[in-house]
Design an enzyme around this catalytic site. Structure first.
Site, PDB file in Angstrom:
ATOM      1  NE  ARG A  25      41.176  39.199  39.796  1.00 18.68           N
ATOM      2  CZ  ARG A  25      41.591  38.438  38.867  1.00 18.68           C
ATOM      3  NH1 ARG A  25      41.436  37.089  39.705  1.00 18.68           N
ATOM      4  NH2 ARG A  25      42.700  38.006  37.988  1.00 18.68           N
ATOM      5  CD  GLU A  55      43.223  38.461  47.145  1.00 20.31           C
ATOM      6  OE1 GLU A  55      44.188  37.498  46.534  1.00 20.31           O
ATOM      7  OE2 GLU A  55      42.287  37.748  46.845  1.00 20.31           O
ATOM      8  CG  ASP A 105      28.648  33.860  30.300  1.00 16.18           C
ATOM      9  OD1 ASP A 105      29.409  32.948  30.935  1.00 16.18           O
ATOM     10  OD2 ASP A 105      28.137  34.373  29.631  1.00 16.18           O
ATOM     11  CG  HIS A 147      44.709  34.948  44.111  1.00 13.36           C
ATOM     12  ND1 HIS A 147      43.733  36.531  44.429  1.00 13.36           N
ATOM     13  CD2 HIS A 147      44.113  34.772  42.930  1.00 13.36           C
ATOM     14  CE1 HIS A 147      43.385  36.534  43.020  1.00 13.36           C
ATOM     15  NE2 HIS A 147      44.020  35.022  42.058  1.00 13.36           N
TER      16      HIS A 147
END
Length: 317
Positions: free
Chosen positions: A227, A256, A169, A291
């Site tokens: 995503r 998408e 992270d 999704h």
């Protein structure tokens, strides 16, 4: 305080905000330009993904105090402009982190144990045992990129399966009882399963590309519930063909629409123009869902409740 709701959500948002004396208008059909014409009337706006809140929109929203996104990702908002204009940004990743984590585990179990494949074979009169040997999660090292709400919830579930969970992270000192923070280099060196839980930004667009995949020491399973554009699909397909990626669990696709309501017309599920997408849809090594990882009956209510609670905490006097 006058609030505009631009997307359909759980009715508790309307019920609870009206009870707190907020004034609410709903508009689920107007175009971007039509909403721009009236947005200065409102002090708050509640959205999902239908309309982009870009620089033009925000500059027209002269009285806007807050934007509340029912969901986690904020990429359809021009965040620097919103912050510059002093608009408070509210989202609700707490509301669907559990459904995302369960979806990750579910997809991995289905893929690694060939559950769809074996079930369909038996239904078609084919009884194959050796060919359908599974691969256990127990003992695997799972690498998570992004250790926010979704990443932590996923680590909690997978640690219960006897996985060793490590994560990378951009923030420091996030290790807990479920996972250990490591450098990106160490993650690439050790991970046998890779799960993405990151927003879409300039630095995470196509994060997993051919170079990234080649730097993974082990052949690995890839899970993406973040995503679609976090992964370069063409590189993913090449790695599935070569065996470098043993299997892919994809809840999101780079093809998408921005609203996530469907695929772009040029890459619709019915077209053969996109060979990359066709490979994914036809491959036994890939599971693709529309999704829906954060899309349970429970998360719909929890997402809405988190949004209401945050709006009331900041703006109910």
């Amino acid at each position: 305080m006058k609030i505009l709701l631009l997307d359909k959500n759980h009715p508790l948002i309307t019920e609870q905000l009206l009870a707190k004396n907020f004034i609410l208008d709903t508009d689920f059909t107007s175009s971007y330009n039509e909403v721009c014409e009236k947005i200065e009337e409102y002090e708050g706006v509640i959205i999902r993904s239908r309309i982009p809140l870009d620089k033009n929109f925000l500059e027209k929203a002269k009285n806007l105090k807050f934007i509340a996104r029912v969901g986690a990702g904020m990429e359809n908002i021009d965040i620097p402009i919103a912050e510059k204009l002093g608009i408070q940004l509210i989202n609700s990743p707490e509301g669907n982190r559990d459904s995302v984590a369960e979806h990750v585990v579910g997809m991995l179990l289905i893929l690694m144990n060939r559950l769809f494949i074996a079930s369909n074979e038996v239904k078609n009169g084919i009884w194959l045992r050796e060919e359908n040997r599974g691969d256990e999660l127990l003992g695997k090292t799972v690498g998570i990129i992004g250790y926010g709400n979704m990443g932590k919830a996923t680590a909690k579930r997978l640690s219960g399966f006897g996985c060793k969970v490590i994560f990378h992270d951009i923030l420091a000192n996030l290790s807990d009882e479920f996972a250990t923070q490591v450098s990106l280099e160490e993650l690439k060196d050790k991970a046998e399963v890779l799960s993405l839980h990151i927003p879409l930004t300039d630095s995470t667009n196509y994060l997993v590309d051919a170079e990234f995949i080649s730097e993974m020491k082990n052949d690995f399973y890839l899970v993406n519930t973040a995503r679609g554009k976090n992964v370069d699909t063409r590189s993913l397909v090449e790695a599935l063909k070569s065996g470098k990626i043993k299997g892919a669990c994809l809840d999101v696709l780079e093809y998408e629409k921005a609203s996530f309501e469907n695929l772009d017309a040029a890459t619709s599920l019915n077209t053969s123009e996109n060979g990359v997408l066709q490979y994914l849809l036809n491959s036994e090594k890939a599971i693709v869902t529309p999704h829906i990882a954060g899309w349970t009956h429970q998360s719909k209510e929890k997402l809405a409740q988190v949004i209401v609670d945050k709006i009331v905490a900041s703006f109910s006097h």
